[in-house]
Design a protein around this motif. Structure first.
Motif, PDB file in Angstrom:
ATOM      1  N   SER A 147      21.874   6.544  18.525  1.00 29.48           N
ATOM      2  CA  SER A 147      21.687   4.912  19.654  1.00 29.48           C
ATOM      3  C   SER A 147      21.448   6.408  20.666  1.00 29.48           C
ATOM      4  CB  SER A 147      23.205   4.787  19.968  1.00 29.48           C
ATOM      5  OG  SER A 147      23.816   6.008  19.940  1.00 29.48           O
TER       6      SER A 147
ATOM      7  N   PRO B 129      16.823   6.468  20.843  1.00 36.23           N
ATOM      8  CA  PRO B 129      16.585   5.575  19.601  1.00 36.23           C
ATOM      9  C   PRO B 129      14.341   5.486  19.777  1.00 36.23           C
ATOM     10  CG  PRO B 129      16.866   4.702  22.550  1.00 36.23           C
ATOM     11  CD  PRO B 129      17.333   6.162  22.043  1.00 36.23           C
TER      12      PRO B 129
ATOM     13  N   ARG C 116      12.472   5.892  16.765  1.00 36.35           N
ATOM     14  CA  ARG C 116      12.177   4.444  16.187  1.00 36.35           C
ATOM     15  C   ARG C 116      11.166   4.824  15.651  1.00 36.35           C
ATOM     16  NH1 ARG C 116      12.716   2.190  21.409  1.00 36.35           N
ATOM     17  NH2 ARG C 116      14.526   1.574  20.399  1.00 36.35           N
TER      18      ARG C 116
ATOM     19  N   LYS D 296      23.911   6.967   9.773  1.00 36.34           N
ATOM     20  CA  LYS D 296      22.577   6.125   9.497  1.00 36.34           C
ATOM     21  C   LYS D 296      23.199   4.820   9.851  1.00 36.34           C
ATOM     22  CE  LYS D 296      23.121   6.952   5.072  1.00 36.34           C
ATOM     23  NZ  LYS D 296      23.313   7.768   3.343  1.00 36.34           N
ATOM     24  N   GLU D 297      23.932   3.944  10.054  1.00 34.54           N
ATOM     25  CA  GLU D 297      23.881   2.569  10.235  1.00 34.54           C
ATOM     26  C   GLU D 297      23.228   2.679  11.810  1.00 34.54           C
ATOM     27  OE1 GLU D 297      26.895  -1.044  11.626  1.00 34.54           O
ATOM     28  OE2 GLU D 297      27.733   1.063  11.241  1.00 34.54           O
ATOM     29  N   ASP D 298      23.066   3.276  12.220  1.00 36.91           N
ATOM     30  CA  ASP D 298      22.571   3.268  14.088  1.00 36.91           C
ATOM     31  C   ASP D 298      21.258   3.643  14.230  1.00 36.91           C
ATOM     32  OD1 ASP D 298      24.949   2.866  15.151  1.00 36.91           O
ATOM     33  OD2 ASP D 298      25.468   4.013  16.139  1.00 36.91           O
TER      34      ASP D 298
ATOM     35  N   LEU E 256      19.401   2.654  10.465  1.00 36.58           N
ATOM     36  CA  LEU E 256      18.532   2.133  10.661  1.00 36.58           C
ATOM     37  C   LEU E 256      18.797   0.301  10.940  1.00 36.58           C
ATOM     38  CD1 LEU E 256      20.051   2.769   6.241  1.00 36.58           C
ATOM     39  CD2 LEU E 256      17.740   2.526   7.820  1.00 36.58           C
ATOM     40  N   GLN E 257      19.412   0.576  12.295  1.00 36.93           N
ATOM     41  CA  GLN E 257      19.372  -0.284  13.191  1.00 36.93           C
ATOM     42  C   GLN E 257      18.348  -0.434  13.620  1.00 36.93           C
ATOM     43  OE1 GLN E 257      23.227  -0.929  14.655  1.00 36.93           O
ATOM     44  NE2 GLN E 257      22.719  -3.399  15.871  1.00 36.93           N
ATOM     45  N   ILE E 258      17.584   0.878  14.665  1.00 39.58           N
ATOM     46  CA  ILE E 258      16.969   1.273  15.045  1.00 39.58           C
ATOM     47  C   ILE E 258      15.423   0.838  14.455  1.00 39.58           C
ATOM     48  CG2 ILE E 258      15.720   2.821  17.090  1.00 39.58           C
ATOM     49  CD1 ILE E 258      18.987   3.925  17.112  1.00 39.58           C
ATOM     50  N   ASN E 259      15.747   1.769  13.328  1.00 36.03           N
ATOM     51  CA  ASN E 259      14.186   1.585  12.274  1.00 36.03           C
ATOM     52  C   ASN E 259      14.611   1.451  10.989  1.00 36.03           C
ATOM     53  OD1 ASN E 259      12.051   1.784  11.006  1.00 36.03           O
ATOM     54  ND2 ASN E 259      11.625   3.936  12.058  1.00 36.03           N
ATOM     55  N   PRO E 260      14.725   0.455  10.715  1.00 34.66           N
ATOM     56  CA  PRO E 260      14.933  -0.387   9.718  1.00 34.66           C
ATOM     57  C   PRO E 260      14.274  -0.223   7.863  1.00 34.66           C
ATOM     58  CG  PRO E 260      15.077  -2.242  10.842  1.00 34.66           C
ATOM     59  CD  PRO E 260      14.018  -1.493  11.578  1.00 34.66           C
TER      60      PRO E 260
END
Length: 222
Positions: A148, A151, A155, A179-181, A183-187
């Motif tokens: 976060s 980023p 990304r 991991k969640e953060d 993947l939110q930036i780069n799925p």
């Protein structure tokens, strides 16, 4: 005026990076750019990766650092081609540095080149070196807030190696949040949880790398 200068620098870097990329393709070579903050374990990851793959994949390494040749000396023990780049205070490698280093490597005799960038999560994200993929390393000792807070590098990367996973019980690092953060930036980010100390996760990581090298090589035969 300052923005214009920066633009010119990045354009010049992009042009040289394209030359590097063409040279990698000419030699059927997979090129990877390994990026992290200082102390995350990049060189240790390389050592373990070389140990597991040296008999099946012809690896070459470029080591980037501010000073000394200590990292290159560690890699040299394995008997693989390695070149050290000292940036003399520069916070990242650029495409021209890589271009100048490449004549010191036997590219036709290599399958994969791994570039260990200078320890920094900011500047290296903006500089394309000609690589096929960026790999970002995050160790559990750094804190789970790195995705976060930084980023761009997450990304821009295709792989996230979460290192020092053996130390997880001794930290307040929240693996799920990190991991969640990320993947939110780069799925599309592929994540491997690894430990250089006990080898956890390295089979998955090296299997992915071997398949990536083979896929790259196969693409030149069509």
């Amino acid at each position: 005026m300052e923005i214009k200068v920066l633009s010119n620098i990045l354009k010049a870097n992009q042009a040289i990076a394209a030359e590097n990329q063409q040279l990698f393709q000419k030699n059927q070579l997979l090129a990877l750019n390994l990026i992290s903050s200082p102390g995350s374990g990049k060189t240790s990851i390389l050592e373990k990766t070389i140990e597991l793959l040296n008999s099946t994949i012809r690896l070459g390494i470029i080591e980037g650092d501010l000073q000394t040749s200590k990292d290159a000396e560690r890699i040299n023990v394995f008997g693989i081609p390695v070149v050290q780049i000292n940036t003399e205070g520069g916070c990242h490698l650029d495409a021209n540095m890589i271009k100048m280093a490449l004549p010191g490597l036997p590219l036709p005799e290599m399958d994969c080149l791994i570039i260990e960038n200078v320890g920094n999560l900011v500047c290296p994200a903006s500089y394309f070196l000609g690589e096929d993929s960026k790999i970002v390393v995050l160790s559990v000792t750094e804190g789970d807030d790195k995705p976060s807070k930084y980023p761009i590098i997450f990304r821009e990367s295709q792989i996230l190696l979460i290192n020092k996973i053996d130390l997880l019980p001794f930290t307040n690092f929240n693996l799920d949040i990190a991991k969640e953060d990320a993947l939110q930036i780069n799925p599309d980010l592929k994540i491997f949880e690894i430990s250089c100390k006990n080898g956890q996760g390295f089979e998955d990581w090296t299997t992915w790398l071997a398949k990536k090298v083979n896929k790259k090589n196969d693409s030149f035969h069509y």
